[in-house]
Motif scaffolding. Structure first.
Motif, short mmCIF file in Angstrom:
data_model
loop_
_atom_site.label_atom_id
_atom_site.label_comp_id
_atom_site.label_asym_id
_atom_site.label_seq_id
_atom_site.Cartn_x
_atom_site.Cartn_y
_atom_site.Cartn_z
N VAL A 92 40.39 51.58 11.99
CA VAL A 92 40.55 51.38 10.55
C VAL A 92 39.25 50.74 10.06
CG1 VAL A 92 41.84 50.28 8.69
CG2 VAL A 92 43.04 51.12 10.72
N VAL A 93 38.62 51.39 9.09
CA VAL A 93 37.30 50.97 8.65
C VAL A 93 37.32 50.58 7.17
CG1 VAL A 93 36.22 52.50 10.34
CG2 VAL A 93 36.53 53.30 7.98
N ASP A 94 36.32 49.83 6.79
CA ASP A 94 36.17 49.40 5.41
C ASP A 94 35.76 50.57 4.52
OD1 ASP A 94 35.81 47.54 3.20
OD2 ASP A 94 33.66 47.77 3.51
N ARG A 156 27.36 55.24 24.65
CA ARG A 156 26.50 54.06 24.54
C ARG A 156 27.31 52.79 24.24
NH1 ARG A 156 23.16 57.24 27.02
NH2 ARG A 156 22.33 58.92 25.73
N SER A 157 26.77 51.66 24.62
CA SER A 157 27.41 50.38 24.34
C SER A 157 27.56 50.18 22.83
CB SER A 157 26.55 49.25 24.94
OG SER A 157 27.14 48.00 24.68
N HIS A 158 28.76 49.81 22.41
CA HIS A 158 29.08 49.53 21.00
C HIS A 158 28.82 50.73 20.09
CE1 HIS A 158 28.32 44.91 21.73
NE2 HIS A 158 29.27 45.42 22.49
N GLN A 159 28.79 51.93 20.64
CA GLN A 159 28.40 53.11 19.86
C GLN A 159 29.25 53.30 18.61
OE1 GLN A 159 27.65 56.84 21.97
NE2 GLN A 159 28.88 57.94 20.46
N LEU A 160 30.55 53.27 18.74
CA LEU A 160 31.41 53.55 17.59
C LEU A 160 31.24 52.49 16.51
CD1 LEU A 160 34.66 54.65 19.47
CD2 LEU A 160 32.84 56.09 18.56
N ARG A 161 31.13 51.24 16.94
CA ARG A 161 31.01 50.15 15.98
C ARG A 161 29.71 50.23 15.19
NH1 ARG A 161 32.83 45.46 20.21
NH2 ARG A 161 32.80 44.04 18.43
N VAL A 162 28.60 50.51 15.88
CA VAL A 162 27.30 50.57 15.22
C VAL A 162 27.16 51.83 14.38
CG1 VAL A 162 24.80 50.56 15.56
CG2 VAL A 162 26.25 49.14 17.01
N HIS A 163 27.66 52.95 14.87
CA HIS A 163 27.57 54.18 14.10
C HIS A 163 28.35 54.08 12.79
CE1 HIS A 163 26.13 57.42 17.20
NE2 HIS A 163 25.16 56.66 16.75
N LEU A 165 29.15 51.32 11.18
CA LEU A 165 28.43 50.36 10.35
C LEU A 165 27.24 51.02 9.66
CD1 LEU A 165 27.91 47.38 9.49
CD2 LEU A 165 26.56 47.13 11.59
N SER A 166 26.56 51.92 10.38
CA SER A 166 25.35 52.55 9.84
C SER A 166 25.62 53.46 8.65
CB SER A 166 24.65 53.35 10.95
OG SER A 166 25.33 54.57 11.23
N ILE A 167 26.85 53.96 8.52
CA ILE A 167 27.17 54.81 7.37
C ILE A 167 27.98 54.03 6.33
CG2 ILE A 167 27.03 56.94 8.70
CD1 ILE A 167 30.12 57.00 8.70
N GLY A 168 28.00 52.70 6.47
CA GLY A 168 28.62 51.86 5.45
C GLY A 168 30.11 51.65 5.60
N HIS A 169 30.67 51.91 6.80
CA HIS A 169 32.11 51.77 7.01
C HIS A 169 32.39 50.99 8.30
CE1 HIS A 169 33.12 54.45 3.68
NE2 HIS A 169 32.17 55.26 4.10
N PRO A 170 32.06 49.69 8.34
CA PRO A 170 32.32 48.91 9.56
C PRO A 170 33.80 48.82 9.87
CG PRO A 170 31.79 47.46 7.72
CD PRO A 170 31.51 48.87 7.25
N ILE A 171 34.12 48.65 11.15
CA ILE A 171 35.51 48.55 11.59
C ILE A 171 36.08 47.19 11.22
CG2 ILE A 171 37.06 48.64 13.58
CD1 ILE A 171 35.01 50.44 14.96
N LEU A 172 37.27 47.17 10.66
CA LEU A 172 37.91 45.92 10.28
C LEU A 172 38.13 45.04 11.51
CD1 LEU A 172 40.61 46.90 7.61
CD2 LEU A 172 38.15 46.55 7.34
N GLY A 173 37.94 43.73 11.32
CA GLY A 173 38.16 42.77 12.39
C GLY A 173 37.02 42.67 13.38
#
Length: 219
Positions: A92-94, A156-163, A165-173
């Motif tokens: 779930v992303v912002d 890659r390490s933290h791939q989903l979280r950083v990707h 974030l890079s398109i403006g939709h960081p994961i909640l929490g």
């Protein structure tokens, strides 16, 4: 110290295990006495031959396969390295992401952010990294959030979280990459490994395991 509850495998056979890791539990021991409780230690107390093949971040819940014995560990590790394992996550992303029938792609190389390790960052000199995503639904309420499916094409390490974030939709929490407001919107990192599929190295049976996420979102 209170004994950890027994693990109830999603799948168990003489060659491998599939477990559903809870959020907040390490996959392998960390540094310090307070980080010795982990999925691999708990598994080995029930299956002494259980060995780690891949990992999920501590805050991520979901499906993990473990090998039983070194030969099976090599075979499964090769399957992951050669991208012969199907992995799907839910998050779930912002913000509001567009609802489309087709998958979208984030193609952005990643590397360690050395001054801020263990954080990762997007950098043209980094390793090739690709993630497919598709929005599932928009939860009601404000601020907006989107329930998405994710398929990492690389590992890659933290791939989903950083990707994301890079398109403006960081994961909640997300306590590593999110600000205080983002962290306050969920009781945990809302990232879950919901599907895992591969060909059994011994039986050659096609296996696919599913455990949908059970997320709670704080308005």
């Amino acid at each position: 110290m209170t004994a950890a509850p027994p693990l109830h495998p999603v799948h168990e056979d003489p060659y491998l295990l599939v477990l559903d890791k809870p959020a907040g539990l390490l996959c392998v021991p960390g540094r310090g006495e307070d980080k010795q409780d982990c999925l691999s230690t708990r598994a080995q107390s029930q299956w002494p031959d259980a060995l780690i093949v891949h990992r999920l971040d501590m805050g991520t819940s979901g499906l993990v396969v473990m090998a039983r014995g070194t030969e099976m560990q090599r075979a499964l590790s090769a399957a992951f390295a050669e991208r012969r394992v199907h992995k799907r996550y839910e998050a779930v992303v912002d913000g509001a992401m567009p609802l489309r029938e087709d998958w979208s792609l984030i193609d952005a190389p990643l590397m360690a952010d050395w001054p801020r390790r263990p954080l990762q960052k997007i950098d043209p000199e980094g390793k090739p990294s690709a993630t497919r995503w598709k929005a599932l639904s928009l939860p009601s309420g404000e601020p907006a959030a989107t329930h998405v499916l994710l398929e990492p094409l690389t590992g890659r390490s933290h791939q989903l979280r950083v990707h994301l974030l890079s398109i403006g939709h960081p994961i909640l929490g997300d306590a590593l990459y999110g600000d205080a407001a983002l962290q306050a919107r969920a009781p945990r990192l809302l990232l879950h490994a919901s599907e895992l599929g591969f060909v059994h190295p011994v039986t050659r049976q096609e296996l696919c395991f599913k455990r949908p996420a059970e997320f709670v979102i704080t308005p």
